[in-house]
Design a protein around this motif. Structure first.
Motif, PDB file in Angstrom:
ATOM      1  N   SER A  47       0.854  -1.193   0.000  1.00 61.21           N
ATOM      2  CA  SER A  47       0.000   0.000   0.000  1.00 61.21           C
ATOM      3  C   SER A  47       0.886   1.238   0.000  1.00 61.21           C
ATOM      4  O   SER A  47       1.998   1.218   0.537  1.00 61.21           O
ATOM      5  CB  SER A  47      -0.909   0.013   1.236  1.00 61.21           C
ATOM      6  N   GLU A  48       0.387   2.288  -0.618  1.00 59.85           N
ATOM      7  CA  GLU A  48       1.156   3.524  -0.636  1.00 59.85           C
ATOM      8  C   GLU A  48       0.909   4.286   0.659  1.00 59.85           C
ATOM      9  O   GLU A  48      -0.236   4.436   1.099  1.00 59.85           O
ATOM     10  CB  GLU A  48       0.784   4.396  -1.837  1.00 59.85           C
ATOM     11  N   VAL A  49       1.978   4.767   1.258  1.00 57.92           N
ATOM     12  CA  VAL A  49       1.851   5.442   2.551  1.00 57.92           C
ATOM     13  C   VAL A  49       2.475   6.833   2.553  1.00 57.92           C
ATOM     14  O   VAL A  49       2.340   7.570   3.525  1.00 57.92           O
ATOM     15  CB  VAL A  49       2.515   4.601   3.670  1.00 57.92           C
ATOM     16  N   GLY A  50       3.145   7.220   1.492  1.00 56.31           N
ATOM     17  CA  GLY A  50       3.845   8.505   1.484  1.00 56.31           C
ATOM     18  C   GLY A  50       3.038   9.619   0.867  1.00 56.31           C
ATOM     19  O   GLY A  50       2.124   9.396   0.076  1.00 56.31           O
ATOM     20  N   ASP A  51       3.379  10.831   1.265  1.00 55.76           N
ATOM     21  CA  ASP A  51       2.772  12.017   0.649  1.00 55.76           C
ATOM     22  C   ASP A  51       3.876  13.014   0.311  1.00 55.76           C
ATOM     23  O   ASP A  51       3.695  14.222   0.403  1.00 55.76           O
ATOM     24  CB  ASP A  51       1.733  12.657   1.568  1.00 55.76           C
ATOM     25  N   GLY A  52       5.037  12.470  -0.069  1.00 57.51           N
ATOM     26  CA  GLY A  52       6.196  13.317  -0.312  1.00 57.51           C
ATOM     27  C   GLY A  52       6.094  14.120  -1.599  1.00 57.51           C
ATOM     28  O   GLY A  52       5.248  13.857  -2.459  1.00 57.51           O
ATOM     29  N   ASN A  53       6.973  15.109  -1.711  1.00 56.82           N
ATOM     30  CA  ASN A  53       7.002  15.953  -2.905  1.00 56.82           C
ATOM     31  C   ASN A  53       7.694  15.282  -4.081  1.00 56.82           C
ATOM     32  O   ASN A  53       7.424  15.606  -5.235  1.00 56.82           O
ATOM     33  CB  ASN A  53       7.738  17.266  -2.595  1.00 56.82           C
ATOM     34  N   LEU A  54       8.594  14.337  -3.799  1.00 60.97           N
ATOM     35  CA  LEU A  54       9.453  13.798  -4.853  1.00 60.97           C
ATOM     36  C   LEU A  54       9.149  12.357  -5.244  1.00 60.97           C
ATOM     37  O   LEU A  54       9.181  12.012  -6.422  1.00 60.97           O
ATOM     38  CB  LEU A  54      10.929  13.886  -4.422  1.00 60.97           C
ATOM     39  N   ASN A  55       8.881  11.486  -4.263  1.00 61.96           N
ATOM     40  CA  ASN A  55       8.911  10.042  -4.508  1.00 61.96           C
ATOM     41  C   ASN A  55       7.620   9.326  -4.110  1.00 61.96           C
ATOM     42  O   ASN A  55       6.746   9.884  -3.454  1.00 61.96           O
ATOM     43  CB  ASN A  55      10.089   9.428  -3.729  1.00 61.96           C
ATOM     44  N   TYR A  56       7.563   8.047  -4.493  1.00 59.00           N
ATOM     45  CA  TYR A  56       6.490   7.150  -4.074  1.00 59.00           C
ATOM     46  C   TYR A  56       7.004   6.279  -2.935  1.00 59.00           C
ATOM     47  O   TYR A  56       8.127   5.750  -3.002  1.00 59.00           O
ATOM     48  CB  TYR A  56       6.043   6.259  -5.234  1.00 59.00           C
ATOM     49  N   ILE A  57       6.189   6.131  -1.891  1.00 57.00           N
ATOM     50  CA  ILE A  57       6.569   5.335  -0.730  1.00 57.00           C
ATOM     51  C   ILE A  57       5.515   4.240  -0.533  1.00 57.00           C
ATOM     52  O   ILE A  57       4.326   4.531  -0.416  1.00 57.00           O
ATOM     53  CB  ILE A  57       6.650   6.177   0.555  1.00 57.00           C
ATOM     54  N   PHE A  58       5.984   2.982  -0.497  1.00 57.83           N
ATOM     55  CA  PHE A  58       5.074   1.845  -0.309  1.00 57.83           C
ATOM     56  C   PHE A  58       5.457   1.071   0.943  1.00 57.83           C
ATOM     57  O   PHE A  58       6.636   0.909   1.253  1.00 57.83           O
ATOM     58  CB  PHE A  58       5.143   0.895  -1.513  1.00 57.83           C
ATOM     59  N   ARG A  59       4.439   0.592   1.653  1.00 63.00           N
ATOM     60  CA  ARG A  59       4.677  -0.351   2.747  1.00 63.00           C
ATOM     61  C   ARG A  59       4.304  -1.739   2.252  1.00 63.00           C
ATOM     62  O   ARG A  59       3.199  -1.968   1.746  1.00 63.00           O
ATOM     63  CB  ARG A  59       3.845  -0.004   3.981  1.00 63.00           C
ATOM     64  N   VAL A  60       5.226  -2.661   2.423  1.00 59.86           N
ATOM     65  CA  VAL A  60       4.989  -4.058   2.040  1.00 59.86           C
ATOM     66  C   VAL A  60       4.968  -4.877   3.318  1.00 59.86           C
ATOM     67  O   VAL A  60       5.912  -4.839   4.111  1.00 59.86           O
ATOM     68  CB  VAL A  60       6.090  -4.574   1.090  1.00 59.86           C
ATOM     69  N   SER A  61       3.886  -5.604   3.537  1.00 61.75           N
ATOM     70  CA  SER A  61       3.743  -6.344   4.791  1.00 61.75           C
ATOM     71  C   SER A  61       3.398  -7.804   4.532  1.00 61.75           C
ATOM     72  O   SER A  61       2.785  -8.160   3.524  1.00 61.75           O
ATOM     73  CB  SER A  61       2.669  -5.701   5.667  1.00 61.75           C
ATOM     74  N   GLY A  62       3.833  -8.627   5.483  1.00 59.11           N
ATOM     75  CA  GLY A  62       3.535 -10.060   5.450  1.00 59.11           C
ATOM     76  C   GLY A  62       3.064 -10.510   6.817  1.00 59.11           C
ATOM     77  O   GLY A  62       2.710  -9.686   7.665  1.00 59.11           O
ATOM     78  N   GLY A  63       3.112 -11.805   7.058  1.00 61.27           N
ATOM     79  CA  GLY A  63       2.612 -12.334   8.321  1.00 61.27           C
ATOM     80  C   GLY A  63       3.447 -11.966   9.529  1.00 61.27           C
ATOM     81  O   GLY A  63       2.952 -11.959  10.655  1.00 61.27           O
ATOM     82  N   LYS A  64       4.742 -11.667   9.327  1.00 60.27           N
ATOM     83  CA  LYS A  64       5.634 -11.412  10.459  1.00 60.27           C
ATOM     84  C   LYS A  64       6.107  -9.965  10.590  1.00 60.27           C
ATOM     85  O   LYS A  64       6.716  -9.607  11.596  1.00 60.27           O
ATOM     86  CB  LYS A  64       6.866 -12.314  10.350  1.00 60.27           C
ATOM     87  N   GLY A  65       5.868  -9.178   9.589  1.00 63.46           N
ATOM     88  CA  GLY A  65       6.376  -7.821   9.686  1.00 63.46           C
ATOM     89  C   GLY A  65       6.180  -7.037   8.407  1.00 63.46           C
ATOM     90  O   GLY A  65       5.454  -7.452   7.503  1.00 63.46           O
ATOM     91  N   SER A  66       6.854  -5.906   8.341  1.00 67.55           N
ATOM     92  CA  SER A  66       6.717  -5.032   7.180  1.00 67.55           C
ATOM     93  C   SER A  66       8.032  -4.310   6.912  1.00 67.55           C
ATOM     94  O   SER A  66       8.923  -4.261   7.765  1.00 67.55           O
ATOM     95  CB  SER A  66       5.591  -4.013   7.407  1.00 67.55           C
ATOM     96  N   LEU A  67       8.121  -3.741   5.713  1.00 69.15           N
ATOM     97  CA  LEU A  67       9.250  -2.889   5.357  1.00 69.15           C
ATOM     98  C   LEU A  67       8.753  -1.821   4.389  1.00 69.15           C
ATOM     99  O   LEU A  67       7.625  -1.872   3.910  1.00 69.15           O
ATOM    100  CB  LEU A  67      10.410  -3.703   4.767  1.00 69.15           C
ATOM    101  N   ILE A  68       9.612  -0.862   4.136  1.00 69.02           N
ATOM    102  CA  ILE A  68       9.270   0.250   3.259  1.00 69.02           C
ATOM    103  C   ILE A  68      10.067   0.139   1.960  1.00 69.02           C
ATOM    104  O   ILE A  68      11.261  -0.147   1.977  1.00 69.02           O
ATOM    105  CB  ILE A  68       9.577   1.598   3.931  1.00 69.02           C
ATOM    106  N   VAL A  69       9.373   0.347   0.849  1.00 64.57           N
ATOM    107  CA  VAL A  69      10.044   0.427  -0.449  1.00 64.57           C
ATOM    108  C   VAL A  69       9.831   1.831  -1.004  1.00 64.57           C
ATOM    109  O   VAL A  69       8.706   2.319  -1.059  1.00 64.57           O
ATOM    110  CB  VAL A  69       9.510  -0.619  -1.443  1.00 64.57           C
ATOM    111  N   LYS A  70      10.917   2.444  -1.395  1.00 69.63           N
ATOM    112  CA  LYS A  70      10.867   3.813  -1.929  1.00 69.63           C
ATOM    113  C   LYS A  70      11.239   3.783  -3.397  1.00 69.63           C
ATOM    114  O   LYS A  70      12.246   3.178  -3.787  1.00 69.63           O
ATOM    115  CB  LYS A  70      11.844   4.701  -1.149  1.00 69.63           C
ATOM    116  N   LYS A  71      10.417   4.430  -4.206  1.00 65.55           N
ATOM    117  CA  LYS A  71      10.622   4.468  -5.654  1.00 65.55           C
ATOM    118  C   LYS A  71      10.802   5.918  -6.105  1.00 65.55           C
ATOM    119  O   LYS A  71       9.995   6.797  -5.784  1.00 65.55           O
ATOM    120  CB  LYS A  71       9.412   3.849  -6.363  1.00 65.55           C
ATOM    121  N   ALA A  72      11.866   6.155  -6.867  1.00 67.23           N
ATOM    122  CA  ALA A  72      12.099   7.501  -7.407  1.00 67.23           C
ATOM    123  C   ALA A  72      11.656   7.535  -8.865  1.00 67.23           C
ATOM    124  O   ALA A  72      12.255   6.879  -9.713  1.00 67.23           O
ATOM    125  CB  ALA A  72      13.570   7.858  -7.303  1.00 67.23           C
TER     126      ALA A  72
END
Length: 493
Positions: free
Chosen positions: A38-63
């Motif tokens: 899911s997208e979670v960012g509202d930045g001026n420059l980039n797209y920010i996604f949170r990727v989650s599974g059964g044990k946790g999550s991480l952030i993926v940043k796309k320029a």
């Protein structure tokens, strides 16, 4: 177009993660279908996604290859995210825990994966909402000093620095963007300036600033320093919107795609300026704007005026921690001379054997000093001159012991480091003033100032611009800057 890009970037993010089984295991996903994005960012420059599974999550940043806020009308190379990755890796090494840990990256699609810090809050968001966090200035001051020291001549060799400077100089489009919004657009009617649309009531303040030739001249001097003084690796955009706070963790800096080698005072000043904006903005969120009724409380029971003053205190705490940390690192490690010594002690240019072993180059006896000349020298001197010579040599030896190893300038360590930090602070106050000015005039405003009533906003932003204009032209101390700021914010309560 934006919707299509969003779908494409999500696919790219998931494809990158599929190449890292260890990350899938960390997330608790046996296959890609177990992941949610899911997208979670509202930045001026980039797209920010949170990727989650059964044990946790991480952030993926796309320029994307443009500034997201503007779109394809303002192209910006996607390679910027690679500099962010490298900065975060360096900062994490020099100041562990002070920024998100990079977990993976992909150069082809310009993606990085990092630890998810969503349990923390963005400092700027909490400043706007009236949530107080004390001690953030201390955390950020320590982190920034460690990164600056470690990437300056004190912490790296000349060869390493030249290599790193050359690498980050290729982040030219981001550097040019900073040059535009700090040193160009605020000083004339730039097409992208947003103040007229956001807050037309500040026109007289903007016109007064843009007509000031002294301000333009000062900007030229600072612009030259920004470009030609690569003291250390800078975050490049260190404001309250690029700092995570709360959740029982020490504050962490992120969003470092503007990283480059420049004057240390720029990083320091950008944060000071944005804290000043946060302090000024508190008056917009109480009662009748600018006419008192400061009885709105935050979740910690503090009034908005108290938050303003607390943010001003954070400015002083931030600088105190930055300067003391930098000073202590200098005392502990001194000038970095171990690696540069290799340049002078290298055996490559040593004397060839055919010269050093050739006997005809040895000192001929007939050129040695005659005995009578030696005796004449000894007899012509006095016991006093001999003692004076010994005293002079002892004095030189004593003075030399005060000079840092490998250093050729006179003075003590304390003299040197004090002069250095004084210069950083003077730069910082000027850059802080510009940080306020550019947020009020140019394209990217201060979110703390966003209210529906533009007339109320003008009551705060106009005087704030006037304050920054005056500070930009002065050479005041940080204490005077903060005292003036307290007077500035007090009038709205």
């Amino acid at each position: 177009m934006a919707e299509k890009a969003d779908v494409l970037f999500r696919k790219q993010a998931l494809h990158m993660l599929s190449q890292y089984p260890i990350l899938l295991k960390r997330l608790g996903a046996e296959n890609m279908g177990d992941l949610k994005i899911s997208e979670v960012g509202d930045g001026n420059l980039n797209y920010i996604f949170r990727v989650s599974g059964g044990k946790g999550s991480l952030i993926v940043k796309k320029a994307p290859p443009y500034i997201r806020l503007v779109g394809e009308a303002w192209p910006l190379p996607a390679e910027r995210i690679l500099y962010e990755r490298d900065y975060l890796n360096t900062a994490y090494l020099l100041a562990p825990g002070s920024c998100p840990k990079v977990l993976a990256s992909e150069d082809k699609h310009f993606l990085i994966a990092m630890e998810d810090l969503s349990k923390m809050s963005v400092w700027r968001k909490d400043i706007k909402e009236g949530v107080l966090h004390e001690g953030v200035g201390k955390d950020i001051g320590a982190y920034l000093a460690k990164v600056h020291f470690g990437t300056s001549l004190f912490g790296s060799s000349l060869s390493e620095r030249y290599e790193e400077i050359a690498k980050y100089n290729k982040n030219q489009p981001l550097i040019e963007t900073t040059l535009q919004v700090f040193f160009s657009d605020p000083f004339y009617r730039a097409p992208l300036n947003g103040w007229r649309k956001r807050c037309p009531g500040i026109e007289k303040y903007v016109e007064a600033f843009q007509a000031d030739k002294r301000a333009k001249s000062r900007a030229y001097v600072l612009r030259d320093k920004f470009i030609n003084n690569p003291q250390a690796l800078l975050h490049g955009d260190l404001h309250t919107g690029s700092i995570f706070v709360g959740a029982g963790e020490k504050a962490k800096a992120f969003d470092s795609e503007f990283a480059f080698y420049g004057p240390m005072g720029f990083d320091v000043g950008v944060l000071i300026g944005n804290l000043a904006l946060g302090a000024c903005a508190q008056g917009l969120h109480v009662g009748v704007y600018g006419k008192g009724m400061a009885n709105s409380k935050n979740s910690n029971g503090k009034a908005r005026k108290d938050i303003s003053f607390s943010l001003i205190s954070e400015i002083l705490t931030f600088w105190e921690k930055y300067s003391s940390t930098f000073r202590n690192l200098f005392k502990e490690k001194g000038l970095n001379t171990s690696k540069p010594k290799d340049l002078t002690e290298s055996k490559e240019p040593s004397e060839p054997k055919e010269f050093s072993e050739t006997k005809e180059f040895s000192e001929p006896k007939e050129l040695s000093e005659p005995k009578e000349c030696t005796e004449l020298k000894e007899s012509s001197g006095t016991h006093e001159s001999s003692e004076a010579k010994k005293s002079s040599e002892a004095k030189k030896s004593s003075e030399a012991s005060k000079i840092p190893a490998g250093c050729s300038f006179p003075g003590t360590d304390e003299d040197f480091i004090q002069d250095l930090l004084d210069g950083v602070l003077q730069d910082a106050i000027a850059f802080a003033s510009l940080a306020i000015i550019r947020r009020i005039i140019t394209i990217a405003d201060a979110p703390e100032m966003r209210v529906s009533d533009s007339e109320a906003r003008a009551l705060v932003e106009g005087p704030a611009l006037c304050f920054a204009h005056g500070q930009f032209l002065s050479h005041k101390s940080l204490e005077q800057f903060c005292d003036d700021l307290k007077k500035q914010v007090s009038f709205v309560f």
